[in-house]
Design an enzyme around this catalytic site. Structure first.
Site, mmCIF file in Angstrom:
data_model
loop_
_atom_site.group_PDB
_atom_site.id
_atom_site.type_symbol
_atom_site.label_atom_id
_atom_site.label_comp_id
_atom_site.label_asym_id
_atom_site.label_seq_id
_atom_site.Cartn_x
_atom_site.Cartn_y
_atom_site.Cartn_z
ATOM 1 N N TRP A 30 -11.561 3.642 -14.785
ATOM 2 C CA TRP A 30 -11.971 5.050 -14.905
ATOM 3 C C TRP A 30 -10.986 5.979 -14.192
ATOM 4 O O TRP A 30 -11.028 7.176 -14.398
ATOM 5 C CB TRP A 30 -13.391 5.263 -14.389
ATOM 6 N N ARG A 31 -10.096 5.436 -13.405
ATOM 7 C CA ARG A 31 -9.042 6.249 -12.799
ATOM 8 C C ARG A 31 -7.808 6.327 -13.701
ATOM 9 O O ARG A 31 -6.892 7.086 -13.426
ATOM 10 C CB ARG A 31 -8.630 5.667 -11.446
ATOM 11 N N GLU A 43 -19.226 7.430 -13.448
ATOM 12 C CA GLU A 43 -19.961 8.128 -12.398
ATOM 13 C C GLU A 43 -21.441 7.744 -12.402
ATOM 14 O O GLU A 43 -22.036 7.524 -11.348
ATOM 15 C CB GLU A 43 -19.815 9.648 -12.552
ATOM 16 N N GLN A 48 -25.454 4.298 -6.751
ATOM 17 C CA GLN A 48 -26.263 3.263 -6.119
ATOM 18 C C GLN A 48 -25.991 1.865 -6.666
ATOM 19 O O GLN A 48 -26.877 1.009 -6.698
ATOM 20 C CB GLN A 48 -27.748 3.597 -6.227
ATOM 21 N N LEU A 86 -26.994 -3.791 -13.852
ATOM 22 C CA LEU A 86 -26.615 -2.632 -13.048
ATOM 23 C C LEU A 86 -27.802 -2.025 -12.304
ATOM 24 O O LEU A 86 -27.613 -1.232 -11.381
ATOM 25 C CB LEU A 86 -25.961 -1.548 -13.928
ATOM 26 N N GLY A 87 -29.012 -2.376 -12.718
ATOM 27 C CA GLY A 87 -30.196 -1.844 -12.072
ATOM 28 C C GLY A 87 -30.456 -0.387 -12.433
ATOM 29 O O GLY A 87 -29.661 0.248 -13.119
#
Length: 93
Positions: A30-31, A43, A48, A86-87
């Site tokens: 993502w960078r 993002e 979390q 990922l929760g």
């Protein structure tokens, strides 16, 4: 009790941050993009959630849902299936 404060200029602060980043930054997909969708997905995933977990899922998610249209057209079950691990599924919903 007295505390010593070091005051530096905004330019000096920016320079120190850039220097630190150039020496300590980690490479993340993502960078490497300027695509707003891909950055937004990262993002949301990173809220979390440990970076290592996001690294495992980010590429799969972007491949399966490469843009806003693909994600909007997807059924919720497909999205949650890729999101699994990922929760906090409300972020995916």
């Amino acid at each position: 009790m007295t505390t010593s404060k070091r005051i530096i200029s905004k330019e000096k602060f920016k320079s120190e941050i850039r220097t630190y980043y150039s020496s300590h930054s980690r490479a993340f997909p993502w960078r490497e993009t300027r695509d707003p969708y891909e950055i937004l997905v990262s993002e949301i995933m990173l809220q979390q959630t440990q970076v290592e977990r996001v690294m495992l899922k980010y590429g799969q998610f972007i491949t399966r849902f490469p843009g806003f249209s693909a994600l909007a057209e997807a059924d919720l079950q497909s999205v949650l299936q890729v999101w699994q691990g990922l929760g906090y599924n409300r972020r995916a919903i």
